[in-house]
Write a protein that holds these residues in place. Structure first.
Motif, PDB file in Angstrom:
ATOM      1  N   SER A   9       3.269   9.688 -11.313  1.00 50.63           N
ATOM      2  CA  SER A   9       3.816   8.520 -10.629  1.00 50.63           C
ATOM      3  C   SER A   9       2.718   7.502 -10.389  1.00 50.63           C
ATOM      4  O   SER A   9       1.566   7.855 -10.127  1.00 50.63           O
ATOM      5  CB  SER A   9       4.408   8.960  -9.288  1.00 50.63           C
ATOM      6  N   SER A  10       3.082   6.230 -10.465  1.00 48.48           N
ATOM      7  CA  SER A  10       2.106   5.172 -10.157  1.00 48.48           C
ATOM      8  C   SER A  10       1.704   5.221  -8.680  1.00 48.48           C
ATOM      9  O   SER A  10       0.704   4.628  -8.288  1.00 48.48           O
ATOM     10  CB  SER A  10       2.691   3.801 -10.493  1.00 48.48           C
ATOM     11  N   PHE A  11       2.459   5.957  -7.887  1.00 45.75           N
ATOM     12  CA  PHE A  11       2.137   6.106  -6.467  1.00 45.75           C
ATOM     13  C   PHE A  11       1.072   7.175  -6.230  1.00 45.75           C
ATOM     14  O   PHE A  11       0.557   7.282  -5.127  1.00 45.75           O
ATOM     15  CB  PHE A  11       3.386   6.508  -5.669  1.00 45.75           C
ATOM     16  N   ALA A  12       0.769   7.986  -7.237  1.00 46.21           N
ATOM     17  CA  ALA A  12      -0.117   9.142  -7.060  1.00 46.21           C
ATOM     18  C   ALA A  12      -1.565   8.703  -6.830  1.00 46.21           C
ATOM     19  O   ALA A  12      -2.441   8.900  -7.664  1.00 46.21           O
ATOM     20  CB  ALA A  12      -0.010  10.083  -8.250  1.00 46.21           C
ATOM     21  N   ILE A  13      -1.791   8.095  -5.686  1.00 45.73           N
ATOM     22  CA  ILE A  13      -3.115   7.613  -5.280  1.00 45.73           C
ATOM     23  C   ILE A  13      -3.581   8.494  -4.132  1.00 45.73           C
ATOM     24  O   ILE A  13      -2.894   8.592  -3.112  1.00 45.73           O
ATOM     25  CB  ILE A  13      -3.047   6.133  -4.820  1.00 45.73           C
ATOM     26  N   GLU A  14      -4.712   9.144  -4.295  1.00 43.39           N
ATOM     27  CA  GLU A  14      -5.255  10.005  -3.241  1.00 43.39           C
ATOM     28  C   GLU A  14      -5.906   9.134  -2.172  1.00 43.39           C
ATOM     29  O   GLU A  14      -6.861   8.424  -2.445  1.00 43.39           O
ATOM     30  CB  GLU A  14      -6.304  10.942  -3.830  1.00 43.39           C
ATOM     31  N   VAL A  15      -5.369   9.182  -0.991  1.00 43.80           N
ATOM     32  CA  VAL A  15      -5.928   8.429   0.130  1.00 43.80           C
ATOM     33  C   VAL A  15      -6.911   9.344   0.858  1.00 43.80           C
ATOM     34  O   VAL A  15      -6.512  10.421   1.320  1.00 43.80           O
ATOM     35  CB  VAL A  15      -4.817   7.950   1.089  1.00 43.80           C
ATOM     36  N   ARG A  22      -8.096   6.736  10.111  1.00 40.16           N
ATOM     37  CA  ARG A  22      -8.305   5.402  10.706  1.00 40.16           C
ATOM     38  C   ARG A  22      -6.997   4.611  10.715  1.00 40.16           C
ATOM     39  O   ARG A  22      -6.684   3.919  11.697  1.00 40.16           O
ATOM     40  CB  ARG A  22      -9.383   4.638   9.933  1.00 40.16           C
ATOM     41  N   ALA A  23      -6.237   4.709   9.610  1.00 41.12           N
ATOM     42  CA  ALA A  23      -4.954   3.990   9.544  1.00 41.12           C
ATOM     43  C   ALA A  23      -3.998   4.517  10.603  1.00 41.12           C
ATOM     44  O   ALA A  23      -3.314   3.741  11.275  1.00 41.12           O
ATOM     45  CB  ALA A  23      -4.349   4.128   8.142  1.00 41.12           C
ATOM     46  N   ARG A  24      -3.961   5.846  10.776  1.00 39.95           N
ATOM     47  CA  ARG A  24      -3.072   6.437  11.784  1.00 39.95           C
ATOM     48  C   ARG A  24      -3.478   6.040  13.194  1.00 39.95           C
ATOM     49  O   ARG A  24      -2.652   6.002  14.094  1.00 39.95           O
ATOM     50  CB  ARG A  24      -3.065   7.957  11.638  1.00 39.95           C
ATOM     51  N   ALA A  25      -4.765   5.735  13.374  1.00 45.57           N
ATOM     52  CA  ALA A  25      -5.242   5.288  14.686  1.00 45.57           C
ATOM     53  C   ALA A  25      -5.003   3.794  14.898  1.00 45.57           C
ATOM     54  O   ALA A  25      -5.342   3.253  15.951  1.00 45.57           O
ATOM     55  CB  ALA A  25      -6.736   5.606  14.829  1.00 45.57           C
ATOM     56  N   GLY A  26      -4.432   3.123  13.868  1.00 45.97           N
ATOM     57  CA  GLY A  26      -4.116   1.704  14.005  1.00 45.97           C
ATOM     58  C   GLY A  26      -5.217   0.770  13.544  1.00 45.97           C
ATOM     59  O   GLY A  26      -5.130  -0.438  13.773  1.00 45.97           O
ATOM     60  N   ASP A  27      -6.249   1.289  12.874  1.00 43.86           N
ATOM     61  CA  ASP A  27      -7.352   0.452  12.382  1.00 43.86           C
ATOM     62  C   ASP A  27      -6.801  -0.544  11.355  1.00 43.86           C
ATOM     63  O   ASP A  27      -6.267  -0.162  10.312  1.00 43.86           O
ATOM     64  CB  ASP A  27      -8.424   1.344  11.747  1.00 43.86           C
ATOM     65  N   ARG A  28      -6.946  -1.825  11.669  1.00 43.35           N
ATOM     66  CA  ARG A  28      -6.373  -2.887  10.837  1.00 43.35           C
ATOM     67  C   ARG A  28      -6.940  -2.887   9.416  1.00 43.35           C
ATOM     68  O   ARG A  28      -6.202  -3.030   8.432  1.00 43.35           O
ATOM     69  CB  ARG A  28      -6.607  -4.233  11.519  1.00 43.35           C
ATOM     70  N   ALA A  29      -8.246  -2.724   9.275  1.00 37.49           N
ATOM     71  CA  ALA A  29      -8.865  -2.730   7.942  1.00 37.49           C
ATOM     72  C   ALA A  29      -8.352  -1.562   7.102  1.00 37.49           C
ATOM     73  O   ALA A  29      -8.111  -1.707   5.894  1.00 37.49           O
ATOM     74  CB  ALA A  29     -10.383  -2.678   8.068  1.00 37.49           C
ATOM     75  N   ALA A  30      -8.164  -0.403   7.713  1.00 40.24           N
ATOM     76  CA  ALA A  30      -7.655   0.760   6.991  1.00 40.24           C
ATOM     77  C   ALA A  30      -6.207   0.527   6.553  1.00 40.24           C
ATOM     78  O   ALA A  30      -5.823   0.867   5.428  1.00 40.24           O
ATOM     79  CB  ALA A  30      -7.761   2.011   7.859  1.00 40.24           C
ATOM     80  N   LEU A  31      -5.401  -0.057   7.435  1.00 37.50           N
ATOM     81  CA  LEU A  31      -4.010  -0.357   7.085  1.00 37.50           C
ATOM     82  C   LEU A  31      -3.944  -1.379   5.944  1.00 37.50           C
ATOM     83  O   LEU A  31      -3.107  -1.261   5.043  1.00 37.50           O
ATOM     84  CB  LEU A  31      -3.253  -0.869   8.309  1.00 37.50           C
ATOM     85  N   GLU A  32      -4.831  -2.364   5.961  1.00 36.90           N
ATOM     86  CA  GLU A  32      -4.881  -3.351   4.879  1.00 36.90           C
ATOM     87  C   GLU A  32      -5.262  -2.692   3.563  1.00 36.90           C
ATOM     88  O   GLU A  32      -4.725  -3.038   2.506  1.00 36.90           O
ATOM     89  CB  GLU A  32      -5.852  -4.476   5.219  1.00 36.90           C
ATOM     90  N   GLN A  33      -6.184  -1.723   3.613  1.00 39.57           N
ATOM     91  CA  GLN A  33      -6.584  -1.002   2.402  1.00 39.57           C
ATOM     92  C   GLN A  33      -5.401  -0.212   1.834  1.00 39.57           C
ATOM     93  O   GLN A  33      -5.157  -0.234   0.634  1.00 39.57           O
ATOM     94  CB  GLN A  33      -7.752  -0.055   2.708  1.00 39.57           C
ATOM     95  N   VAL A  34      -4.671   0.466   2.703  1.00 38.40           N
ATOM     96  CA  VAL A  34      -3.485   1.211   2.264  1.00 38.40           C
ATOM     97  C   VAL A  34      -2.487   0.244   1.625  1.00 38.40           C
ATOM     98  O   VAL A  34      -1.928   0.521   0.561  1.00 38.40           O
ATOM     99  CB  VAL A  34      -2.848   1.977   3.450  1.00 38.40           C
ATOM    100  N   TYR A  35      -2.296  -0.899   2.250  1.00 35.63           N
ATOM    101  CA  TYR A  35      -1.379  -1.908   1.705  1.00 35.63           C
ATOM    102  C   TYR A  35      -1.831  -2.324   0.313  1.00 35.63           C
ATOM    103  O   TYR A  35      -1.033  -2.352  -0.625  1.00 35.63           O
ATOM    104  CB  TYR A  35      -1.311  -3.128   2.629  1.00 35.63           C
ATOM    105  N   ARG A  36      -3.109  -2.662   0.146  1.00 39.39           N
ATOM    106  CA  ARG A  36      -3.616  -3.119  -1.152  1.00 39.39           C
ATOM    107  C   ARG A  36      -3.440  -2.051  -2.229  1.00 39.39           C
ATOM    108  O   ARG A  36      -3.085  -2.358  -3.363  1.00 39.39           O
ATOM    109  CB  ARG A  36      -5.090  -3.526  -1.050  1.00 39.39           C
ATOM    110  N   TRP A  37      -3.691  -0.781  -1.885  1.00 38.06           N
ATOM    111  CA  TRP A  37      -3.566   0.291  -2.869  1.00 38.06           C
ATOM    112  C   TRP A  37      -2.131   0.507  -3.318  1.00 38.06           C
ATOM    113  O   TRP A  37      -1.878   0.845  -4.466  1.00 38.06           O
ATOM    114  CB  TRP A  37      -4.108   1.602  -2.296  1.00 38.06           C
ATOM    115  N   PHE A  38      -1.179   0.328  -2.405  1.00 40.40           N
ATOM    116  CA  PHE A  38       0.207   0.662  -2.727  1.00 40.40           C
ATOM    117  C   PHE A  38       1.100  -0.558  -2.981  1.00 40.40           C
ATOM    118  O   PHE A  38       2.273  -0.391  -3.323  1.00 40.40           O
ATOM    119  CB  PHE A  38       0.806   1.536  -1.622  1.00 40.40           C
ATOM    120  N   GLU A  39       0.552  -1.743  -2.862  1.00 44.27           N
ATOM    121  CA  GLU A  39       1.344  -2.958  -3.053  1.00 44.27           C
ATOM    122  C   GLU A  39       1.997  -2.994  -4.437  1.00 44.27           C
ATOM    123  O   GLU A  39       3.203  -3.211  -4.565  1.00 44.27           O
ATOM    124  CB  GLU A  39       0.453  -4.183  -2.854  1.00 44.27           C
ATOM    125  N   ARG A  40       1.216  -2.768  -5.471  1.00 45.01           N
ATOM    126  CA  ARG A  40       1.754  -2.856  -6.831  1.00 45.01           C
ATOM    127  C   ARG A  40       2.790  -1.764  -7.123  1.00 45.01           C
ATOM    128  O   ARG A  40       3.876  -2.070  -7.642  1.00 45.01           O
ATOM    129  CB  ARG A  40       0.615  -2.825  -7.848  1.00 45.01           C
TER     130      ARG A  40
END
Length: 197
Positions: A9-15, A22-40
């Motif tokens: 799957s194109s989703f098969a990205i290891e985070v 950090r993302a689960r703790a609400g870290d904005r930069a980490a959430l933005e990184q997750v967004y960038r990786w999964f946007e496409r």
């Protein structure tokens, strides 16, 4: 096609665990990184299911808002990408249902063989031709094809997602695959009469 022979799957990205924490703790930069990786992958999946760029953009936005809102609920007993993909699929199918596009399924004949699940022909390597061909399919059929071939869902999983039966998924896949083949395979070249002389 057996699951082990399908492309990942194109989703098969290891985070990485640290980024996820950090993302689960609400870290904005980490959430933005997750967004960038999964946007496409989210946008592509939504476009294939909904068939419209604006709808796909809405699905992307709704998916990522839900991910941000629910990321603390992610328990980690499956890959993060699978959890996120499930949210994206649910959002895209919900939008499809809202658009009342269910009646556009290809006609089903319960006696029809359902073993035509081979991938589209080699001509499908031409991404633009494949995209045009997919766009001509009914939305439900296109969704089944994409979920099965590109995302690796089983017929039982697709049936559960669409509130239908596994044989419905198999029929849609078989008919959609045949329709794609007809659209993508080149017309046989006729040999001029003079060539036989």
């Amino acid at each position: 096609m057996p699951p082990e022979s399908r492309p990942p799957s194109s989703f098969a990205i290891e985070v990485p665990g640290a980024l996820l924490a950090r993302a689960r703790a609400g870290d904005r930069a980490a959430l933005e990184q997750v967004y960038r990786w999964f946007e496409r992958p989210v946008f592509t999946l939504a476009l294939r299911i909904c068939g419209d760029r604006e709808e796909a953009a809405e699905v992307l936005q709704d998916t990522m808002l839900k991910v941000i809102d629910r990321i603390r609920d992610f328990r980690g007993d499956s890959p993060f990408w699978g959890w996120l993909r499930q949210i994206a699929v649910n959002e895209a199918l919900m939008r499809l249902r809202r658009a009342k596009q269910r009646p556009d399924e290809l006609d089903l004949d319960v006696h029809e063989p359902q073993d035509d699940v081979a991938p589209p022909p080699p001509a499908a390597a031409d991404a633009a031709a494949l995209q045009r061909a997919l766009a001509t399919l009914p939305a439900t059929t296109r969704s089944v094809l994409w979920l099965y071939h590109a995302e690796g869902y089983t017929h039982e999983e697709i049936a559960a997602l669409m509130a239908r039966t596994a044989s419905f998924s198999k029929s849609q896949l078989a008919r959609g695959t045949r329709r794609l083949r007809a659209l993508l395979e080149p017309e046989p070249q006729s040999v001029p009469e003079s060539a036989h002389a």
